[in-house]
Structure formats: C-alpha cells, structure tokens
Design an enzyme around this catalytic site. Structure first.
Site, PDB file in Angstrom:
ATOM      1  N   THR A  50     -10.665  -0.160  -9.674  1.00  0.00           N
ATOM      2  CA  THR A  50      -9.563  -0.377  -8.733  1.00  0.00           C
ATOM      3  C   THR A  50      -9.186  -1.825  -9.796  1.00  0.00           C
ATOM      4  OG1 THR A  50      -9.232   0.427  -6.822  1.00  0.00           O
ATOM      5  CG2 THR A  50      -8.827  -1.467  -6.686  1.00  0.00           C
TER       6      THR A  50
ATOM      7  N   ARG B 221       0.981  -0.982  -0.097  1.00  0.00           N
ATOM      8  CA  ARG B 221       0.215   0.054  -0.024  1.00  0.00           C
ATOM      9  C   ARG B 221       0.983   1.392   0.038  1.00  0.00           C
ATOM     10  NH1 ARG B 221      -5.123   1.932  -0.895  1.00  0.00           N
ATOM     11  NH2 ARG B 221      -6.362   3.224   1.039  1.00  0.00           N
TER      12      ARG B 221
END
Ligand code: DON
Length: 591
Positions: free
Chosen positions: A401, A123
């Site tokens: 995404t 991330r």
C-alpha cells in the site's frame, strides 16, 4: 520500647522507604535503555540513522522521490496541498506500481489552514454482481487464491473519482497542470531502483499467468531481466492519464479507458461492468475527531477501521505513564499489546462499511467503554486471546500500500493512504490501459472466521454485499496541538498500519522523538488473533523480552520490517520536518 526495638524499627522503616521511593518503572526504563546503549553496542532502537528533511514552504513525504518531487513542482507553481497530493497520487501510479494506482482506492484526510477538516472515502466497492459466497466452492470452502489473484479479485476502483472530487472541492491549480508530471514520468520513463527491478522480475511469471503469455507490459524490449538503472516507459498508461487529464472522471469511468477495463474483465472472468463504473462515487465523510491528552486526532471513519482503532488504542493507554515507563520497556509494551488485543477483537466484531452496517464508533472510542475493557487485565500475566471477544456495547487483514503526507506553505495538510491491496494488486494489467487492478475483495470477510491475507478475521459486518466497501485498516491521520497543525502521519502494512501509526504518534508525543526518529524506531505488532506479538529485530532489549515471556506472552522476532511511514511534523517555529521510512525507497522532498 527498648533500644534494640528502636533499631529494628529504624531498619524496617529504612527498607520500606527505599522500596517506596524506588520507582520500579523508572528503573526498568533506565535499565532497558542502558542495556540498549551500553550492554550491547549492536542493539539500537532505530532501524537506521536516516535524518529528516527540513523546509519552510512545503513538504511531501511519499514512497518515491519522483512522486514527492512531482508534488513539490506543483506547490512551486502556486498549487496548494490538495493540488500537490493529487499530483503525487498520479505520479505514484506511474513510478510505484507496487501500490500507487488508478485501479485501486484509498482514504484522504484533509485539514485546511483555517482548521476545517474533511475526509474522503474513495475505497473500492464490491461489484453489483458480487455476492457473499462468491469465493466459496459448493461445499462452502474457500477457493484458495480467488479473492487474491486475477480478475475476480477486484473491487470497483475509486482512486480517480477520489482525486477528481478532492481537486473539484479544493484545487487551486488547473487539473491539466496537476496531471502533467505523471504523464511526463510515464512518457519519459522512470529509472528503476533495485527494489523496483526486483519487484518486476519476481512477478514476471505471475503477470504472464494472469494476463496471458503474449503480455508485453512490464517487459524489456530485449526480453532480459530488469536491472537497477533501467528506464521503465509506460506509453499505454500515459494515454490513460491523458484521457483523465482531458475528461476528468469521465476519462476513466466512461469512454475509451472504461471500455478497456470492462473488456479486460469480461475476457478474464471478472464481474465489473460499465454499470459498476457509472455507479461508483467516492464519499465525503464526517471525520473522526477526538482528543488524546491535549492533542486532537483527525482521522478516517469506516469503511476504514483505522481511525476508530487508532483512537481506541491511544485512549486505552492514556491512563498509564508511558513516558516514565519508557519506549518499548516491558510495562509500556505490555499495556500496548493488551490494548491491541482488545481493539482488533472489536474490529472483527463491529466494523464494516457504514453505508451498510451501523458501526458504533462513538461508543467504541469512549473512555468509559475502554475502561470497562481493562476489567480482565492482570499485569502479572498475559491475557489469552481466546478469552477476549469483541466488547459488548449496550444497544448494539508480499503486500503493498502506499501513504503520502503533504503540507503547503499556508499550513493546508493532506494525509492519504491508497492501495491495490497486495503488491501489484490482482496482477491484472488492463490491456491497452497500462494500469493494474486491485485485489481488494480479499479485505472482505470472505467466510466468517477465515483469515484474510493479513490474518484478520471478520463477521457479518464485513461480509460481501454488492456496492459495499470492504473494511480497511488504512489510517491516514492529522494531529493538531493547541489548535494548530502538528503532525501528518500514515503508512502501508495491512493490519500493521494501525499499530505502526499508533507507535509513531506515541513515539513523538510520549517518548519525545523527532519525526524521523519516530519513523526510524523499531516496531512491534499484535492483532488479537493469532495470539502472538511480532517485532522487528532489536525492537526489544533482552530484559524486556524475558519479562514479557515470563508473563506468558508469545513474542517472536520477525525477519521482515514493519511499516513504511511517510510523515510530516510542524516544529514550533513553523519548520516542517519530512520523515520518510528508511525501510524502502521512501523520500521526503521540501522547499
Ligand atoms: O485496506 C487495507 O487495510 C489493506 N488493503 C491494506 C493493504 C496494505 O497495506 C498492503 N501493504 N503493505
């Protein structure tokens, strides 16, 4: 007793017996399904009748046929699932610029053929110069759009480091070979689908706005609009990929490409520096492994809320006979909504980056705690989200995404969800580098109580701090049954990721759907706040809707679709069923 008294007793007994042997739930289920199939021929529980892809030696389910084919190419060369996943990731960065990325981040769940499990958190992180109030004006109000568009919206990218780490630990084929398909696709070009051409045309003005009027990128040489069938060639991106192919991590976080990125940031008022790039490292984390009935879920710990939330949702409904109640019947839907309400309240209260805050994951997924959270549930009426807060534990968010699921012939499996956050991220294209930067900073709680782009709110647990990871909803998951690989699942969709994965798993386990049927099945979503359930057209029968509305549920049909799943199911004879969502260009390729 007189004769007519016996008669009355007999009649009473008959009425009582009929009532108790009548299974209201089953009646409701059959009524719902009956109405779905016979009362209204147009009402189908599936978005489409797309069929799964079946193969024995390997399967890639991803957002794009070229990306899935790139992964299969690597498997056929003798690469394993991790090699194929890395190849698919880099191919998606070329063919799926909505969300595939170099300038973003994500999460990877890996299960090896011997049962060992791993999760990698790649991330993005807040830059060193980031601070809690960086998106607020002097009066403490949110400056609209600052966390969403332009240079200041980006976190430090994690994807390249993540791919290098995964390949270093598990890769079998050379790094050079794994990067080759993506470089070829960037150099030779990708034929644009209707959706992709539209995406580029619709965003042309904002690309110009963010990157300057002289922007040449994502433009046709003759200046005309993109059409289906056009070829998108990305030479700068091919050069960046070659640097990564040659120097691995250093090919992105140091040298030429890093300089382009840092210069771009400086030019546009961004705050990411070379020091941020030097300091970025992805993190191997202990997977969340927990059972739901006799299935084992292997999923992502924070900095994604996805794994904890998924386990909470599944275990919340474990005590209820969902199979008997039936798919999307009023009873099934009610307990699923009430579980969702409570889980998203917990998400807002408790969850953030575990390198910065203590997230009580084990307690949050414990059956004892979840049972206590049902105390205020009344099946005759909807709970009001105003009355629900994150639970008390003793001692203590156009969007794109992309997800891809990979299984190789030996049974190694990889489940990866990765993103730039919004469609094309911050819309910043690193000049000379040919890649887009994320707008992931919006996933932080930029001001307590102010919803992000997915309507999610957060607390101090998810406030901005330098080097902290913003809380995610990405839920890449692998499911085991009887000690063997059973399912690989995941999807994009912001806050709806968690509830889409939840429904897809329940559709297979409880409602006995095939992998593709489960992906095709119409979905719904509730996230505590706003206190309303949204559903894809036709997801519920009129009967279910009426029952729920009568109980006080605010439940609205939405125009858009929910989820873009890419999943693989292992059938008992070892056949792999690849299931890619019919809602977009998603495609499974097997061999
Ligand atoms: O990490 C998250 O939860 C979001 N940044 C995911 C964004 C997303 O799924 C957009 N896609 N539809």
């Amino acid at each position: 007793m007189k004769k007519n008294q016996y008669l009355i007793l007999a009649i009473l007994w008959f009425v009582f017996a009929c009532k108790t042997t009548q299974k209201p739930a089953q009646n409701e289920q059959s009524k719902d399904l009956f109405s779905l199939f016979e009362e209204d021929a147009n009402l189908k529980p599936f978005y489409s009748d797309k069929k799964g892809v079946f193969a024995k030696n390997g399967m890639i389910a991803s957002a794009h046929p070229e990306a899935s084919t790139a992964g299969i190419e690597i498997l056929k060369m003798g690469g394993n699932a991790v090699d194929a996943a890395v190849a698919t990731h880099f191919a998606l960065a070329v063919v799926h610029p909505f969300a595939g990325n170099l300038g973003g981040g994500g999460f990877s769940v890996i299960r090896l053929k011997n049962g060992e499990t791993f999760t990698l958190d790649f991330r993005e992180k807040a830059p060193l110069k980031a601070h809690r109030d960086m998106y607020l004006d002097k009066d403490g109000n949110v400056i609209q759009g600052l966390s969403l568009k332009g240079h200041l919206a980006s976190g430090v990218p994690g994807s390249v480091d993540g791919m290098v780490e995964m390949h270093k630990k598990f890769g079998k084929l050379s790094w050079e070979k794994v990067l080759a398909p993506a470089i070829r696709l960037a150099e030779k070009g990708v034929i644009q689908t209707e959706r992709e051409a539209l995406g580029l045309n619709n965003n042309a003005a904002v690309f110009k706005d963010v990157n300057g009027a002289d922007l040449k990128y994502y433009k046709k040489t003759d200046g005309s609009k993109w059409q289906i069938g056009d070829l998108l060639i990305q030479s700068d991106l091919a050069e960046t990929l070659k640097q990564i192919q040659k120097y691995k991590r250093a090919g992105f976080y140091e040298g030429k490409v890093a300089k382009l990125l840092v210069d771009e940031m400086a030019k546009g008022g961004g705050i990411i520096t070379q020091e941020d790039l030097n300091k970025y490292h992805s993190a191997w984390r202990k997977p969340i492994i927990a059972d739901y009935k006799n299935y084992k879920m292997i999923t992502m710990p924070p900095s994604s809320s996805g794994g904890v939330a998924l386990l909470q949702l599944l275990r919340f409904v474990e005590p209820f006979p969902l199979q008997q109640w039936g798919w999307n019947s009023a009873k099934t839907t009610q307990v699923m909504i009430e579980a969702e309400r409570r889980v998203y309240a917990d998400r807002a209260k408790w969850m953030g980056d575990i390198d910065f805050v203590d997230v009580p994951s084990d307690k949050l997924i414990s059956r004892e705690y979840l049972k206590s959270r049902w105390a205020d549930f009344d099946s005759t009426k909807a709970t009001n989200s105003k009355d629900i807060e994150g639970g008390n534990l003793p001692g203590y968010e156009s969007k794109e995404t992309t997800h891809y699921s990979v299984v190789d012939k030996e049974g190694n499996a990889v489940s990866i969800t990765t993103t730039l956050n919004g469609s094309y991220g911050s819309k910043v294209i690193v000049a000379g580098g040919g890649f887009l930067m994320n707008n992931e900073m919006d996933d932080f709680s930029i001001k307590a109580g102010v919803p992000n782009m997915f309507g999610l709110i957060g607390s101090t647990a998810n406030e901005i701090q330098p080097e902290k990871r913003m809380l995610s909803s990405m839920t890449p998951t692998i499911v085991e049954k009887d000690g063997k690989l059973f399912m690989v699942v995941g999807t994009p969709g912001g806050s709806t990721i968690i509830t889409s994965v939840y429904q897809t798993i329940l559709n297979v386990i409880e409602h006995k759907m095939s992998m593709q049927q489960s992906v095709n099945a119409l979905k719904f979503h509730h996230q505590w706040l706003p206190d309303r359930t949204v559903f894809e057209p036709n997801a519920f029968s009129e009967n279910t809707l009426k029952t729920l509305r009568d109980k006080g549920y605010i439940i609205d049909q939405q125009k858009g679709t929910i989820g873009r799943m890419d999943c693989v199911l292992v059938h008992p004879d070892g056949t792999l069923e690849g299931a890619s969502d019919p809602r977009a260009d998603n495609t499974s390729v097997g061999y």
